[in-house]
Write a protein that holds these residues in place. Structure first.
Motif, PDB file in Angstrom:
ATOM      1  N   UNK A 142       7.599   5.557  17.247  1.00 29.39           N
ATOM      2  CA  UNK A 142       8.706   5.486  16.470  1.00 29.39           C
ATOM      3  C   UNK A 142       8.793   6.720  15.513  1.00 29.39           C
ATOM      4  N   UNK A 143       7.747   7.097  15.307  1.00 24.35           N
ATOM      5  CA  UNK A 143       7.606   8.246  14.216  1.00 24.35           C
ATOM      6  C   UNK A 143       8.604   9.480  14.743  1.00 24.35           C
ATOM      7  N   UNK A 144       8.148  10.154  15.975  1.00 25.98           N
ATOM      8  CA  UNK A 144       9.104  11.055  16.266  1.00 25.98           C
ATOM      9  C   UNK A 144      10.674  10.797  16.468  1.00 25.98           C
ATOM     10  N   UNK A 145      10.817   9.511  16.876  1.00 25.69           N
ATOM     11  CA  UNK A 145      11.898   9.011  17.000  1.00 25.69           C
ATOM     12  C   UNK A 145      12.701   8.734  15.685  1.00 25.69           C
ATOM     13  N   UNK A 146      12.115   8.366  14.510  1.00 25.21           N
ATOM     14  CA  UNK A 146      12.753   8.449  13.207  1.00 25.21           C
ATOM     15  C   UNK A 146      12.723   9.905  12.743  1.00 25.21           C
ATOM     16  N   UNK A 147      11.775  10.660  12.830  1.00 27.08           N
ATOM     17  CA  UNK A 147      11.868  12.125  12.192  1.00 27.08           C
ATOM     18  C   UNK A 147      12.882  12.822  12.948  1.00 27.08           C
ATOM     19  N   UNK A 148      12.969  12.653  14.337  1.00 22.67           N
ATOM     20  CA  UNK A 148      14.218  13.245  15.056  1.00 22.67           C
ATOM     21  C   UNK A 148      15.553  12.988  14.569  1.00 22.67           C
ATOM     22  N   UNK A 149      15.560  11.447  14.286  1.00 23.01           N
ATOM     23  CA  UNK A 149      17.089  10.888  13.954  1.00 23.01           C
ATOM     24  C   UNK A 149      17.434  11.498  12.545  1.00 23.01           C
ATOM     25  N   UNK A 150      16.444  11.450  11.597  1.00 25.89           N
ATOM     26  CA  UNK A 150      16.803  11.881  10.415  1.00 25.89           C
ATOM     27  C   UNK A 150      17.025  13.435  10.160  1.00 25.89           C
ATOM     28  N   UNK A 151      16.681  14.150  11.072  1.00 27.53           N
ATOM     29  CA  UNK A 151      16.827  15.634  10.790  1.00 27.53           C
ATOM     30  C   UNK A 151      17.870  16.008  11.980  1.00 27.53           C
ATOM     31  N   UNK A 210       0.867  -1.426   0.136  1.00 25.99           N
ATOM     32  CA  UNK A 210       0.018   0.068  -0.172  1.00 25.99           C
ATOM     33  C   UNK A 210       0.899   1.110  -0.206  1.00 25.99           C
ATOM     34  N   UNK A 211       0.865   1.907  -1.063  1.00 28.60           N
ATOM     35  CA  UNK A 211       1.707   3.066  -1.106  1.00 28.60           C
ATOM     36  C   UNK A 211       1.351   4.369  -0.371  1.00 28.60           C
ATOM     37  N   UNK A 212      -0.264   4.382  -0.272  1.00 26.55           N
ATOM     38  CA  UNK A 212      -0.465   5.340   0.604  1.00 26.55           C
ATOM     39  C   UNK A 212      -0.067   5.136   2.118  1.00 26.55           C
ATOM     40  N   UNK A 213       0.123   4.095   2.499  1.00 27.48           N
ATOM     41  CA  UNK A 213       0.661   3.757   3.734  1.00 27.48           C
ATOM     42  C   UNK A 213       2.028   4.358   3.805  1.00 27.48           C
ATOM     43  N   UNK A 214       2.941   4.256   2.794  1.00 28.35           N
ATOM     44  CA  UNK A 214       4.027   4.805   2.834  1.00 28.35           C
ATOM     45  C   UNK A 214       4.002   6.239   2.951  1.00 28.35           C
ATOM     46  N   UNK A 215       3.307   6.983   2.310  1.00 23.39           N
ATOM     47  CA  UNK A 215       2.702   8.512   2.480  1.00 23.39           C
ATOM     48  C   UNK A 215       2.542   8.770   3.611  1.00 23.39           C
ATOM     49  N   UNK A 216       1.805   7.937   4.417  1.00 21.00           N
ATOM     50  CA  UNK A 216       1.197   8.341   5.531  1.00 21.00           C
ATOM     51  C   UNK A 216       2.448   8.101   6.636  1.00 21.00           C
ATOM     52  N   UNK A 217       3.326   7.184   6.561  1.00 13.67           N
ATOM     53  CA  UNK A 217       4.570   7.052   7.457  1.00 13.67           C
ATOM     54  C   UNK A 217       5.228   8.136   6.975  1.00 13.67           C
ATOM     55  N   UNK A 218       5.508   8.871   6.031  1.00 11.26           N
ATOM     56  CA  UNK A 218       6.436   9.785   5.948  1.00 11.26           C
ATOM     57  C   UNK A 218       5.675  11.223   6.655  1.00 11.26           C
ATOM     58  N   UNK A 219       4.387  11.413   6.412  1.00 12.72           N
ATOM     59  CA  UNK A 219       3.552  12.385   7.156  1.00 12.72           C
ATOM     60  C   UNK A 219       3.579  12.162   8.498  1.00 12.72           C
ATOM     61  N   UNK A 220       3.630  11.087   9.141  1.00 15.61           N
ATOM     62  CA  UNK A 220       3.771  10.882  10.551  1.00 15.61           C
ATOM     63  C   UNK A 220       5.083  11.140  10.959  1.00 15.61           C
ATOM     64  N   UNK A 221       6.306  10.824  10.232  1.00 13.27           N
ATOM     65  CA  UNK A 221       7.673  11.327  10.867  1.00 13.27           C
ATOM     66  C   UNK A 221       7.742  12.649  10.961  1.00 13.27           C
ATOM     67  N   UNK A 222       7.138  13.225   9.791  1.00  7.61           N
ATOM     68  CA  UNK A 222       7.264  14.936   9.741  1.00  7.61           C
ATOM     69  C   UNK A 222       6.352  15.607  10.956  1.00  7.61           C
ATOM     70  N   UNK A 223       5.179  14.917  11.153  1.00  6.05           N
ATOM     71  CA  UNK A 223       4.220  15.176  12.338  1.00  6.05           C
ATOM     72  C   UNK A 223       5.099  14.930  13.674  1.00  6.05           C
TER      73      UNK A 223
END
Length: 337
Positions: free
Chosen positions: A209-218, A103-116
């Motif tokens: 995990x979403x802020x964890x990854x978002x914070x790590x990547x930035x 599901x590609x919309x799930x990938x898009x949601x994950x990216x949005x979630x990491x940004x959130x």
């Protein structure tokens, strides 16, 4: 231990896939009250888990992990979480499973979630007063624990009420599928095992995990919030990695792996525009994770794991999340074009 976390994540994903609980059509169907699988499975999981986990803890085999009742965070965050979940059509844990299924919309949601999650880290110092007041870790045990007879009697009664409610919803829905029963029991048993001091001594969760990854990547790691979530975020990364593998492996074995962006329910209400789905999936992921972090948890960590502990804040979160989910379902799917 790493392998064990992956294995339990795989089992978590398999349990949800068994009843299609990770599917966009099922979760968005809950938002429009056309599919009640989510509600009855969660109710059954909580009902069985209430009895098993509280007796497990009473026997000294596990400990409580009740989240604090932050009034603003629970009420506002829970509502925001439900809004995002309705628009996205996934919850934090099911995103990884559905991505594994293609599901590609799930990938898009994950990216949005990491940004959130990353934005939440940035704005937390400014909005922290909005999250209070902190009423503490209130649960049935904290309120009645000094009287074990009353406590365990209420545990059994509350557990049976949730189980009866699950089957009541099933009867109301007039569905013939019984797969949700296996999924609900499996979720309860997984929580019992993961709660155990012999294994992980923690609840199942998925939104950290979403802020964890978002914070790590930035590189946003030199702050108190990242330090607070680092251990939980790294655990959830492995756990949801197992859930992703479950989605991938089982869909390949079933021979139904398929790259998909527009699902049936989205097409029914919103049409075939890929751009529109991508934009809303991204926005839904952002909103959902931001709300989850305000509340301090999500469907897995608050509604299910917290509900099994009869944590008052978690039960209030579940009510607010469902209010946001159903209200948005009525407006977003049936009202707006």
């Amino acid at each position: 231990m790493t392998l064990l976390i992956l294995v339990f994540g795989f089992l978590f994903g398999a349990a949800l896939q068994h009843a299609s609980l990770n599917k966009y059509n099922v979760i968005s169907g809950m938002a429009t009250l056309e599919d009640l699988t989510v509600a009855k499975t969660i109710a059954l999981a909580i009902g069985v888990g209430v009895i098993l986990i509280n007796f497990e803890i009473g026997l000294g085999l596990a400990t409580y992990h009740v989240k604090p009742f932050m009034v603003g965070g629970i009420l506002i965050g829970g509502l925001i979480f439900g809004i995002g979940m309705a628009v996205l059509g996934y919850c934090p844990g099911t995103l990884a499973i559905s991505l594994g299924e293609g599901s590609l919309d799930a990938l898009t949601g994950i990216i949005g979630g990491m940004l959130g999650g990353w934005v939440y880290t940035l704005v937390l110092p400014s909005i922290e007063p909005l999250l209070g007041a902190n009423l503490g870790k209130i649960s049935l045990h904290s309120l009645t624990g000094e009287n074990p007879t009353v406590f365990y009697l209420l545990v059994v009664v509350i557990g049976l009420v949730f189980i009866a409610a699950a089957f009541g919803v099933h009867k109301l829905e007039k569905s013939t599928s019984k797969k949700w029963i296996g999924a609900g029991i499996a979720l309860a048993l997984l929580n019992v095992i993961i709660f155990s001091t012999a294994t992980f001594n923690r609840p199942i969760g998925a939104s950290t995990v979403y802020p964890y990854l978002g914070d790590l990547l930035t590189g946003t790691t030199s702050n108190a919030y990242f330090e607070k979530i680092e251990a939980s975020g790294s655990w959830q990364l492995l756990f949801l990695g197992g859930a992703f593998l479950s989605g991938l492996v089982l869909s390949l074995l079933r021979k139904d792996f398929k790259l998909t962006l527009i699902h049936e329910n989205w097409q029914k209400y919103k049409g075939n525009s890929s751009a529109k789905r991508l934009v809303w999936a991204f926005a839904g992921g952002f909103i959902m994770i931001f709300g989850a972090r305000m509340a301090g948890g999500c469907t897995s960590g608050h509604a299910i794991s917290g509900g099994m502990q009869i944590a008052i804040g978690s039960l209030v979160f579940a009510v607010m999340a469902f209010a946001g989910l159903l209200g948005t379902g009525k407006l977003f799917y049936k009202g707006l074009k």
